[in-house]
Design a protein around this motif. Sequence first.
Motif, PDB file in Angstrom:
ATOM      1  N   GLN A 201       1.173 -41.996 -13.309  1.00 56.42           N
ATOM      2  CA  GLN A 201       2.590 -42.227 -12.963  1.00 56.42           C
ATOM      3  C   GLN A 201       3.490 -41.744 -14.091  1.00 56.42           C
ATOM      4  O   GLN A 201       4.639 -41.389 -13.875  1.00 56.42           O
ATOM      5  CB  GLN A 201       2.853 -43.708 -12.661  1.00 56.42           C
ATOM      6  CG  GLN A 201       2.013 -44.289 -11.530  1.00 56.42           C
ATOM      7  CD  GLN A 201       2.183 -43.553 -10.219  1.00 56.42           C
ATOM      8  OE1 GLN A 201       3.164 -42.848 -10.000  1.00 56.42           O
ATOM      9  NE2 GLN A 201       1.217 -43.697  -9.324  1.00 56.42           N
ATOM     10  N   SER A 236       2.792 -37.156 -13.054  1.00 59.30           N
ATOM     11  CA  SER A 236       4.059 -36.586 -13.469  1.00 59.30           C
ATOM     12  C   SER A 236       4.349 -36.990 -14.899  1.00 59.30           C
ATOM     13  O   SER A 236       4.002 -38.109 -15.286  1.00 59.30           O
ATOM     14  CB  SER A 236       5.206 -37.159 -12.620  1.00 59.30           C
ATOM     15  OG  SER A 236       5.076 -36.828 -11.279  1.00 59.30           O
ATOM     16  N   ARG A 277      15.990 -45.564 -16.191  1.00 55.00           N
ATOM     17  CA  ARG A 277      15.185 -44.371 -16.447  1.00 55.00           C
ATOM     18  C   ARG A 277      15.038 -44.059 -17.936  1.00 55.00           C
ATOM     19  O   ARG A 277      14.159 -43.303 -18.333  1.00 55.00           O
ATOM     20  CB  ARG A 277      15.782 -43.157 -15.716  1.00 55.00           C
ATOM     21  CG  ARG A 277      15.575 -43.192 -14.218  1.00 55.00           C
ATOM     22  CD  ARG A 277      14.118 -43.049 -13.837  1.00 55.00           C
ATOM     23  NE  ARG A 277      13.603 -41.701 -14.060  1.00 55.00           N
ATOM     24  CZ  ARG A 277      12.341 -41.342 -13.865  1.00 55.00           C
ATOM     25  NH1 ARG A 277      11.451 -42.233 -13.456  1.00 55.00           N
ATOM     26  NH2 ARG A 277      11.947 -40.111 -14.077  1.00 55.00           N
ATOM     27  N   ASP A 303      11.889 -34.528  -8.656  1.00 51.90           N
ATOM     28  CA  ASP A 303      12.128 -35.542  -7.617  1.00 51.90           C
ATOM     29  C   ASP A 303      13.549 -36.058  -7.791  1.00 51.90           C
ATOM     30  O   ASP A 303      13.970 -36.338  -8.931  1.00 51.90           O
ATOM     31  CB  ASP A 303      11.211 -36.760  -7.809  1.00 51.90           C
ATOM     32  CG  ASP A 303       9.758 -36.492  -7.462  1.00 51.90           C
ATOM     33  OD1 ASP A 303       9.463 -35.404  -6.941  1.00 51.90           O
ATOM     34  OD2 ASP A 303       8.937 -37.385  -7.710  1.00 51.90           O
ATOM     35  N   ILE A 305      16.546 -38.813  -6.038  1.00 50.70           N
ATOM     36  CA  ILE A 305      16.932 -39.844  -5.063  1.00 50.70           C
ATOM     37  C   ILE A 305      18.447 -39.788  -4.889  1.00 50.70           C
ATOM     38  O   ILE A 305      19.180 -39.806  -5.886  1.00 50.70           O
ATOM     39  CB  ILE A 305      16.526 -41.254  -5.563  1.00 50.70           C
ATOM     40  CG1 ILE A 305      15.002 -41.347  -5.715  1.00 50.70           C
ATOM     41  CG2 ILE A 305      17.052 -42.326  -4.622  1.00 50.70           C
ATOM     42  CD1 ILE A 305      14.527 -42.669  -6.340  1.00 50.70           C
ATOM     43  N   TYR A 336      17.608 -42.941  -0.920  1.00 50.58           N
ATOM     44  CA  TYR A 336      17.148 -44.219  -1.474  1.00 50.58           C
ATOM     45  C   TYR A 336      16.702 -45.136  -0.342  1.00 50.58           C
ATOM     46  O   TYR A 336      17.360 -45.249   0.690  1.00 50.58           O
ATOM     47  CB  TYR A 336      18.274 -44.877  -2.290  1.00 50.58           C
ATOM     48  CG  TYR A 336      17.948 -46.308  -2.614  1.00 50.58           C
ATOM     49  CD1 TYR A 336      16.972 -46.612  -3.546  1.00 50.58           C
ATOM     50  CD2 TYR A 336      18.586 -47.358  -1.958  1.00 50.58           C
ATOM     51  CE1 TYR A 336      16.621 -47.919  -3.818  1.00 50.58           C
ATOM     52  CE2 TYR A 336      18.266 -48.672  -2.219  1.00 50.58           C
ATOM     53  CZ  TYR A 336      17.273 -48.952  -3.151  1.00 50.58           C
ATOM     54  OH  TYR A 336      16.928 -50.247  -3.397  1.00 50.58           O
ATOM     55  N   SER A 337      15.578 -45.796  -0.553  1.00 46.65           N
ATOM     56  CA  SER A 337      15.003 -46.676   0.458  1.00 46.65           C
ATOM     57  C   SER A 337      14.752 -48.044  -0.208  1.00 46.65           C
ATOM     58  O   SER A 337      14.144 -48.116  -1.274  1.00 46.65           O
ATOM     59  CB  SER A 337      13.692 -46.027   0.921  1.00 46.65           C
ATOM     60  OG  SER A 337      12.937 -46.868   1.730  1.00 46.65           O
TER      61      SER A 337
HETATM   62  N1  SAH Z   1       5.510 -41.935 -11.104  1.00 51.01           N
HETATM   63  C1  SAH Z   1       6.084 -40.817 -10.504  1.00 51.01           C
HETATM   64  C2  SAH Z   1       6.586 -40.951  -9.105  1.00 51.01           C
HETATM   65  C3  SAH Z   1       6.110 -41.984  -8.215  1.00 51.01           C
HETATM   66  S1  SAH Z   1       6.894 -42.178  -6.682  1.00 51.01           S
HETATM   67  C4  SAH Z   1       7.252 -40.462 -11.337  1.00 51.01           C
HETATM   68  O1  SAH Z   1       7.871 -41.319 -11.934  1.00 51.01           O
HETATM   69  O2  SAH Z   1       7.566 -39.303 -11.320  1.00 51.01           O
HETATM   70  C5  SAH Z   1       7.370 -40.555  -6.201  1.00 51.01           C
HETATM   71  C6  SAH Z   1       8.841 -40.391  -6.004  1.00 51.01           C
HETATM   72  O3  SAH Z   1       9.290 -41.201  -4.940  1.00 51.01           O
HETATM   73  C7  SAH Z   1       9.696 -40.808  -7.185  1.00 51.01           C
HETATM   74  O4  SAH Z   1       9.775 -39.832  -8.159  1.00 51.01           O
HETATM   75  C8  SAH Z   1      11.042 -41.068  -6.530  1.00 51.01           C
HETATM   76  O5  SAH Z   1      11.820 -39.903  -6.487  1.00 51.01           O
HETATM   77  C9  SAH Z   1      10.661 -41.459  -5.111  1.00 51.01           C
HETATM   78  N2  SAH Z   1      10.922 -42.889  -4.864  1.00 51.01           N
HETATM   79  C10 SAH Z   1      10.310 -43.928  -5.438  1.00 51.01           C
HETATM   80  N3  SAH Z   1      10.827 -45.090  -4.968  1.00 51.01           N
HETATM   81  C11 SAH Z   1      11.782 -44.755  -4.072  1.00 51.01           C
HETATM   82  C12 SAH Z   1      12.680 -45.495  -3.261  1.00 51.01           C
HETATM   83  N4  SAH Z   1      12.715 -46.824  -3.281  1.00 51.01           N
HETATM   84  N5  SAH Z   1      13.519 -44.803  -2.442  1.00 51.01           N
HETATM   85  C13 SAH Z   1      13.502 -43.456  -2.421  1.00 51.01           C
HETATM   86  N6  SAH Z   1      12.693 -42.716  -3.173  1.00 51.01           N
HETATM   87  C14 SAH Z   1      11.831 -43.336  -4.006  1.00 51.01           C
END
Ligand code: SAH
Length: 438
Positions: A201, A236, A277, A303, A305, A336-337
Amino acid sequence: MKKATIITYGCAMNVNESAKIRKLLENMGYEVIDNIHESDAVFLNTCTVREGAATQIYGKLGELKHIKETKKENMIIGVTGCFAQEQGEELANKFKQIDIVMGNQNIGKIPQAIEDIESGNFKHVIFTGDEDELPPRIDADFGDKVVASIPITYGCNNFCTYCIVPYVRGRERSVPLEQVVSEAKEYLLEKGYKEILLLGQNVNSYGNDFDNGDNFAKLLTELCKIEGEFIIRFISPHPRDFTDEVIEVIANNPKIARSIHLPLQSGSNETLKAMNRGYTKDEYIALAMKIKNKIPDVSLTTDIIVGFPGETEENFLDTLDVVERVKYDSSFMFMYSIRKGTKAADMPNQLDDETKKERLQRLIELQNKISKELSQEYLGKKLRIFVEGPSKKNKDVLSGRTSSNKIVLFEGDKELEGKFVDVEITETKTWTIYGKLV
Ligand code: SAH
Ligand code: SF4
Ligand code: F3S
């Protein structure tokens, strides 16, 4: 011969664990196929990172229930992965057709669980404990014979406020360096894989729980010493923990892929702070530029959001600004979820779906424009690529991948499959580029 199907949702960690489940089932005499209607056992390896993941799983469970009731009454239904870890026993209570619920740390118990169900001694087998332990090594069968993945850390300590992962994967623990290296040697030298994908992670914090000084830079250095031509990727890294030492090691080792996934999440200082972050917009951009300067030909992906609680139009424009400046080859972009149990779920100012959708659309449009521009830059370049095999869409053409993870189609002998070759790029589209052998 008994048959089994494994359906994988979610991230590369789940792909890795599905390959382990596959091997466990093969060792029990199952033939692993891809057809739930003909299977005696079906495993859903689940994800719960966003709401959509759960909805998909409920749909699939409904389908399996129907098959079990109408034609396969002895079918064993197992649910593994993060949704299983999160829901535990409740899942088996809600869906009576489920036989096995295995948490992330417990996939090694699947053979025993199947025997227990088959013997009729147990109605359900449910294990979701031990989530802070380092799991024992389980052999994996990755099927496709190109990429083998190796988890280097399990769990996460970062607690980004939107994210459920630390709750379902437990605290961060690293796999000993010697174990990772010997596993990589086995895959590369004995089993013939050409690419190793390191998983965690936050791979940059690899070794933080050791007291022997082993860290991510050292791990990469040791892996590059393995003989032969192959590629190492990792997902990542966390931008906050990306050290100069790691950048240096990548720059000096052509075996490490020229593509780095650098999760941005948001470009706004306010939002980044609320997300926990640990970096600012300027720090992120400086890091991205440093990586690009030190590692020529690197491509970055990310990634993002949109619509985090409280995100204003101005905050969102900061995200677009970073995308414009860093220029990612491609991005995974999400609305975002809400995940129950996380800090962000209880934040005021949750945004409506309309706003989230509209921002996602604008972001996708910008990213597509950039992806297309970057693709055009490949024109005329000579590149070394790994030949994966015939293209899925056109069997007469071979498909390969650059170190920067770009797919290249070209004409050539089928014998080249599994080899590294040099090509010159002759045509580019947004996601695929075309070349000829040189
Ligand atoms: N550990 C990895 C990512 C894990 S989850 C990292 O930190 O890069 C993969 C991706 O899902 C995350 O980078 C984020 O962009 C997305 N994500 C995680 N939780 C979310 C949420 N509650 N709503 C929307 N996207 C989410
Ligand atoms: Fe989730 Fe953040 Fe950990 Fe990634 S680093 S798994 S986004 S908490
Ligand atoms: Fe999903 Fe678990 Fe991966 S929640 S993204 S499968 S770590």
